[in-house]
Design a protein around this motif. Structure first.
Motif, PDB file in Angstrom:
ATOM      1  N   GLU A   1       8.325 -29.262  32.099  1.00  0.00           N
ATOM      2  CA  GLU A   1       8.684 -29.452  30.697  1.00  0.00           C
ATOM      3  C   GLU A   1      10.195 -29.502  30.517  1.00  0.00           C
ATOM      4  O   GLU A   1      10.707 -30.219  29.658  1.00  0.00           O
ATOM      5  CB  GLU A   1       8.071 -28.340  29.846  1.00  0.00           C
ATOM      6  N   TYR A   2      10.909 -28.742  31.322  1.00  0.00           N
ATOM      7  CA  TYR A   2      12.377 -28.771  31.282  1.00  0.00           C
ATOM      8  C   TYR A   2      12.884 -30.179  31.575  1.00  0.00           C
ATOM      9  O   TYR A   2      13.839 -30.661  30.946  1.00  0.00           O
ATOM     10  CB  TYR A   2      12.921 -27.779  32.322  1.00  0.00           C
ATOM     11  N   TRP A   3      12.238 -30.877  32.546  1.00  0.00           N
ATOM     12  CA  TRP A   3      12.708 -32.183  32.991  1.00  0.00           C
ATOM     13  C   TRP A   3      12.005 -33.343  32.290  1.00  0.00           C
ATOM     14  O   TRP A   3      12.312 -34.514  32.580  1.00  0.00           O
ATOM     15  CB  TRP A   3      12.524 -32.318  34.494  1.00  0.00           C
ATOM     16  N   ARG A   4      11.070 -33.066  31.393  1.00  0.00           N
ATOM     17  CA  ARG A   4      10.300 -34.138  30.758  1.00  0.00           C
ATOM     18  C   ARG A   4      11.204 -35.206  30.143  1.00  0.00           C
ATOM     19  O   ARG A   4      11.013 -36.410  30.338  1.00  0.00           O
ATOM     20  CB  ARG A   4       9.379 -33.538  29.694  1.00  0.00           C
ATOM     21  N   ASP A   5      12.188 -34.762  29.377  1.00  0.00           N
ATOM     22  CA  ASP A   5      13.069 -35.699  28.683  1.00  0.00           C
ATOM     23  C   ASP A   5      13.865 -36.550  29.674  1.00  0.00           C
ATOM     24  O   ASP A   5      14.089 -37.738  29.449  1.00  0.00           O
ATOM     25  CB  ASP A   5      14.014 -34.925  27.758  1.00  0.00           C
TER      26      ASP A   5
ATOM     27  N   ALA B   1      12.421 -19.424  21.083  1.00  0.00           N
ATOM     28  CA  ALA B   1      13.879 -19.460  21.098  1.00  0.00           C
ATOM     29  C   ALA B   1      14.454 -18.235  21.764  1.00  0.00           C
ATOM     30  O   ALA B   1      15.479 -18.292  22.439  1.00  0.00           O
ATOM     31  CB  ALA B   1      14.412 -19.588  19.671  1.00  0.00           C
ATOM     32  N   THR B   2      13.787 -17.087  21.575  1.00  0.00           N
ATOM     33  CA  THR B   2      14.280 -15.855  22.184  1.00  0.00           C
ATOM     34  C   THR B   2      14.137 -15.909  23.696  1.00  0.00           C
ATOM     35  O   THR B   2      15.035 -15.531  24.439  1.00  0.00           O
ATOM     36  CB  THR B   2      13.513 -14.644  21.633  1.00  0.00           C
ATOM     37  N   VAL B   3      12.979 -16.385  24.170  1.00  0.00           N
ATOM     38  CA  VAL B   3      12.776 -16.503  25.605  1.00  0.00           C
ATOM     39  C   VAL B   3      13.787 -17.477  26.203  1.00  0.00           C
ATOM     40  O   VAL B   3      14.392 -17.233  27.238  1.00  0.00           O
ATOM     41  CB  VAL B   3      11.340 -16.985  25.921  1.00  0.00           C
ATOM     42  N   ALA B   4      14.021 -18.593  25.530  1.00  0.00           N
ATOM     43  CA  ALA B   4      14.980 -19.565  26.038  1.00  0.00           C
ATOM     44  C   ALA B   4      16.382 -19.009  26.062  1.00  0.00           C
ATOM     45  O   ALA B   4      17.142 -19.236  27.003  1.00  0.00           O
ATOM     46  CB  ALA B   4      14.938 -20.833  25.178  1.00  0.00           C
ATOM     47  N   SER B   5      16.731 -18.256  25.033  1.00  0.00           N
ATOM     48  CA  SER B   5      18.095 -17.716  24.997  1.00  0.00           C
ATOM     49  C   SER B   5      18.317 -16.729  26.121  1.00  0.00           C
ATOM     50  O   SER B   5      19.434 -16.551  26.590  1.00  0.00           O
ATOM     51  CB  SER B   5      18.362 -17.048  23.640  1.00  0.00           C
ATOM     52  N   ASP B   6      17.239 -16.062  26.561  1.00  0.00           N
ATOM     53  CA  ASP B   6      17.382 -15.167  27.709  1.00  0.00           C
ATOM     54  C   ASP B   6      17.922 -15.941  28.904  1.00  0.00           C
ATOM     55  O   ASP B   6      18.798 -15.469  29.633  1.00  0.00           O
ATOM     56  CB  ASP B   6      16.024 -14.554  28.085  1.00  0.00           C
TER      57      ASP B   6
ATOM     58  N   ALA C   1      10.827 -24.620  26.755  1.00  0.00           N
ATOM     59  CA  ALA C   1      11.737 -25.564  27.400  1.00  0.00           C
ATOM     60  C   ALA C   1      12.526 -26.377  26.382  1.00  0.00           C
ATOM     61  O   ALA C   1      13.646 -26.808  26.662  1.00  0.00           O
ATOM     62  CB  ALA C   1      10.959 -26.494  28.323  1.00  0.00           C
ATOM     63  N   SER C   2      11.947 -26.599  25.205  1.00  0.00           N
ATOM     64  CA  SER C   2      12.638 -27.396  24.191  1.00  0.00           C
ATOM     65  C   SER C   2      13.901 -26.725  23.688  1.00  0.00           C
ATOM     66  O   SER C   2      14.765 -27.377  23.094  1.00  0.00           O
ATOM     67  CB  SER C   2      11.705 -27.682  23.013  1.00  0.00           C
ATOM     68  N   LYS C   3      14.041 -25.432  23.928  1.00  0.00           N
ATOM     69  CA  LYS C   3      15.208 -24.681  23.451  1.00  0.00           C
ATOM     70  C   LYS C   3      16.330 -24.594  24.487  1.00  0.00           C
ATOM     71  O   LYS C   3      17.397 -24.077  24.190  1.00  0.00           O
ATOM     72  CB  LYS C   3      14.787 -23.253  23.060  1.00  0.00           C
ATOM     73  N   PHE C   4      16.064 -25.056  25.706  1.00  0.00           N
ATOM     74  CA  PHE C   4      17.052 -24.896  26.772  1.00  0.00           C
ATOM     75  C   PHE C   4      18.258 -25.815  26.586  1.00  0.00           C
ATOM     76  O   PHE C   4      18.140 -26.943  26.086  1.00  0.00           O
ATOM     77  CB  PHE C   4      16.438 -25.213  28.138  1.00  0.00           C
ATOM     78  N   ASP C   5      19.402 -25.338  27.040  1.00  0.00           N
ATOM     79  CA  ASP C   5      20.557 -26.198  27.253  1.00  0.00           C
ATOM     80  C   ASP C   5      20.345 -26.904  28.586  1.00  0.00           C
ATOM     81  O   ASP C   5      20.263 -26.269  29.634  1.00  0.00           O
ATOM     82  CB  ASP C   5      21.837 -25.363  27.289  1.00  0.00           C
ATOM     83  N   LYS C   6      20.237 -28.225  28.564  1.00  0.00           N
ATOM     84  CA  LYS C   6      19.886 -28.983  29.764  1.00  0.00           C
ATOM     85  C   LYS C   6      21.089 -29.690  30.379  1.00  0.00           C
ATOM     86  O   LYS C   6      20.949 -30.668  31.111  1.00  0.00           O
ATOM     87  CB  LYS C   6      18.778 -29.981  29.448  1.00  0.00           C
ATOM     88  N   SER C   7      22.288 -29.217  30.076  1.00  0.00           N
ATOM     89  CA  SER C   7      23.474 -29.888  30.609  1.00  0.00           C
ATOM     90  C   SER C   7      23.588 -29.737  32.115  1.00  0.00           C
ATOM     91  O   SER C   7      24.105 -30.619  32.803  1.00  0.00           O
ATOM     92  CB  SER C   7      24.733 -29.356  29.927  1.00  0.00           C
ATOM     93  N   THR C   8      23.127 -28.610  32.655  1.00  0.00           N
ATOM     94  CA  THR C   8      23.110 -28.405  34.106  1.00  0.00           C
ATOM     95  C   THR C   8      21.733 -27.897  34.507  1.00  0.00           C
ATOM     96  O   THR C   8      21.049 -27.235  33.717  1.00  0.00           O
ATOM     97  CB  THR C   8      24.173 -27.378  34.554  1.00  0.00           C
ATOM     98  N   PRO C   9      21.281 -28.200  35.725  1.00  0.00           N
ATOM     99  CA  PRO C   9      19.950 -27.754  36.157  1.00  0.00           C
ATOM    100  C   PRO C   9      19.851 -26.232  36.182  1.00  0.00           C
ATOM    101  O   PRO C   9      20.815 -25.535  36.499  1.00  0.00           O
ATOM    102  CB  PRO C   9      19.820 -28.320  37.574  1.00  0.00           C
TER     103      PRO C   9
END
Length: 628
Positions: free
Chosen positions: A96-100, A8-13, A54-62
């Protein structure tokens, strides 16, 4: 070993990166950062960590490539892994970011891309034909197994290399997601082009980049191919619908709707068939209608349609930003015809300039076919170019009732100003080419670049913004952004001319042989001593006593001595940074995001090695990229 930071910390970066922090960390060589982790166990461990992050990312924009690199570096540092894994980690993290999002696309709308280098180089019986590589019945390598399984699930399969052809497939509307196997060099280009457009994409890197009898983690490939179709938890914005909308304008039916024919009885589709059937092209066409037929055919012949895309995307960004959403196709289809005609106008002016440029440079081919002056003669080509200029102005001027007289007047003023400046820049180039004195100062070369390239970006952006509403506050930022983007783009073209690229240039040094003034030439003259200056100036003439190959070799040596390639690269960085600084201050966010997207896509750096052309056919009705 360092303490591992929670995912989560890495993703928040990445989530907390400001636009400036994320965008200033580019422009470095990454050739040494493409090491594949040595063991399957280590690769699986890194994959698992990438999935967590990647599961922690906000994926609203690339994510941008720079943001992806920042997070990947932090991930490697936290796991105490070498920097050389960076390229591999970026591909895995991106997948992994785009898996979903990939899972949200039905198998029948996915493209499975395989590299030909997976086949056994010796003794492989497979041939390439119009249906791609015929390898189903061989069984000697993994390509057949992968291909068979993917086709059973409904994937479209292509055995080829390179992102240009994939972008062509995507924009053509055949597929909505890409899954593939490739070496890290190819995947780096894919990140630059495909992911920036917001196209769902997953990839498995090859275990080497030798391009001969290489291998891949086969279980990983099977897992990717068999990814189940399900609704994504979060939908990511994408420019795909706007890219397709721009290309669709030039399909015969829509083009005829936007540009009703004034002459002749033939439809645009019938005109195209007649002009390309191999017989005397104009036989049976009313002489009065011939110019219109040739002009409309050339407008629809090919290209990337980047300028119409910019106009449509700028309009969408200021009218709700709905065209980038998952249901954006319907939104783009409903963009008013008046706005689409303005977008078409920008391309019409561009095509007119290409007809005239081909005459001035005596180019033989355009978009894979004979240039207009080669197929119909110089007088006819000049007239066709003139016709397209008039057509462009007619497209906008005719929309006074639908777009409003003030908006139409403002757009026409911008277009005429851009047209004048472009002609001044081209004129300056022609005057230099015809002069005996081939001296050129860097500042003068940059002025020519600003006149030749920036006006098209400015006109496309301004037209979209103005048709969405009042644009006075945007005029100066758009002008400054376009100037810096255009200059940087033209310098990159100079650099590509000495390397070759997958779009147009197959041989190095074409600008020297063609007698065109470039910044590289000016920088060399400013850096070399008097003797070397004289030597360089003598290379401008075909009568210097050397063959073309010898001339190019001599110029390259002098360019290297003057370090012009490094100087030019730094100038690209400088103008890119200026463009980004202007974008940083733009509101609203959708328009700012578009400007960043243009920077990332227009200013693609030359690769560290020569770029091969795509020459492998597929079962999809697509041709290889042609001259833009």
């Amino acid at each position: 070993m360092s303490t591992v930071t929670p995912p989560a910390t890495v993703a928040s970066d990445a989530e907390n990166l400001t636009s400036k922090e994320g965008r200033r960390k580019r422009r470095r060589s990454t050739g040494h950062l493409k090491i594949v982790p040595e063991t399957p166990e280590l690769r699986q461990r890194l994959r698992d960590r990438c999935r967590e992050v990647a599961s922690k990312f906000d994926k609203s924009t690339p994510m941008t490539k720079d943001e992806m690199e920042t997070v990947s570096r932090r991930l490697l540092a936290d796991m105490d892994m070498p920097e050389g894994y960076l390229g591999w980690i970026m591909v895995v993290l991106s997948s992994e970011y785009w898996r979903d999002q990939v899972a949200g696309v039905p198998h029948s709308r996915r493209l499975f891309l395989l590299p030909h280098c997976l086949k056994h180089a010796e003794g492989c019986p497979a041939d390439y034909d119009e249906f791609g590589m015929n390898c189903k019945t061989c069984g000697a390598c993994s390509i057949a197994d992968f291909r068979t399984r993917a086709e059973e699930l409904g994937h479209r399969v292509l055995v080829a290399e390179g992102s240009p052809i994939v972008m062509k497939i995507i924009v053509s509307g055949y597929v909505d997601a890409v899954v593939g196997v490739a070496c890290l060099n190819v995947l780096e280009k894919a990140i630059d082009k495909i992911l920036l457009a917001g196209i769902p994409c997953m990839a498995v890197p090859l275990l080497s980049s030798d391009c001969r009898n290489t291998s891949v983690d086969e279980d990983w490939v099977r897992e990717m191919v068999m990814l189940e179709h399900r609704e994504p938890q979060q939908k990511t914005r994408s420019y795909v619908h706007l890219l397709r909308g721009a290309a669709d304008i030039f399909e015969p039916e829509q083009l005829q709707n936007l540009v009703p024919k004034l002459r002749g009885e033939l439809s645009l589709r019938e005109i195209k068939e007649k002009l390309h059937d191999g017989s005397d092209a104009l036989v049976g066409i009313d002489p009065i209608a011939a110019t219109e037929a040739l002009g409309l055919d050339f407008v629809s012949r090919g290209g990337k349609y980047a300028r119409p895309f910019i106009t449509l995307a700028a309009y969408d960004a200021l009218t709700g930003d709905k065209g980038t959403e998952s249901g954006g196709a319907d939104v783009v289809a409903k963009i008013p015809d008046g706005v689409k005609r303005a977008a078409l106008c920008i391309e019409t002016f561009h095509k007119a300039s290409l007809v005239h440029d081909d005459i001035e440079d005596d180019d033989t081919f355009r978009y894979g076919e004979q240039s207009v002056h080669k197929s119909h003669g110089i007088p006819t080509a000049i007239n066709v170019g003139d016709y397209l200029i008039g057509l462009g102005y007619r497209l906008v001027a005719g929309e006074t009732k639908t777009l409003g007289p003030a908006a139409v007047a403002d757009v026409l003023h911008c277009l005429s100003n851009a047209h004048t400046r472009l002609s001044e820049g081209q004129g300056a180039e022609l005057v230099w080419r015809d002069n005996r004195d081939k001296r050129l100062k860097p500042i003068d070369a940059l002025k020519v670049y600003a006149l030749k390239t920036a006006p098209a970006f400015e006109a496309a952006l301004y037209s979209g913004v103005r048709l969405a509403g009042e644009a006075e506050a945007y005029e100066e930022p758009i002008r400054g952004f376009s100037r810096n983007l255009g200059v940087a783009f033209q310098i990159l073209n100079d650099l590509k001319d000495w390397q070759g690229d997958a779009d147009n240039k197959l041989e190095a040094g074409g600008d020297v042989l063609g007698g065109r003034p470039t910044l590289l030439w000016a920088l060399a003259l400013a850096s070399l001593d008097a003797d070397d200056q004289a030597k360089l100036l003598s290379m401008a003439s075909a009568d210097c006593g050397l063959s073309d190959t010898q001339r190019i070799a001599t110029v390259r040596t002098l360019y290297n001595k003057a370090k012009v390639f490094d100087q030019a690269s730094r100038l690209v960085d400088k103008h890119q940074q200026r463009a980004e600084e202007i974008a940083d201050a733009i509101q609203p966010e959708p328009l700012r995001r578009l400007l960043y997207h243009l920077v990332d896509t227009v200013l693609e750096r030359p690769s560290e090695s020569a770029v091969p052309l795509v020459s492998i056919s597929s079962s999809l009705p697509i041709t290889a990229p042609t001259k833009a």
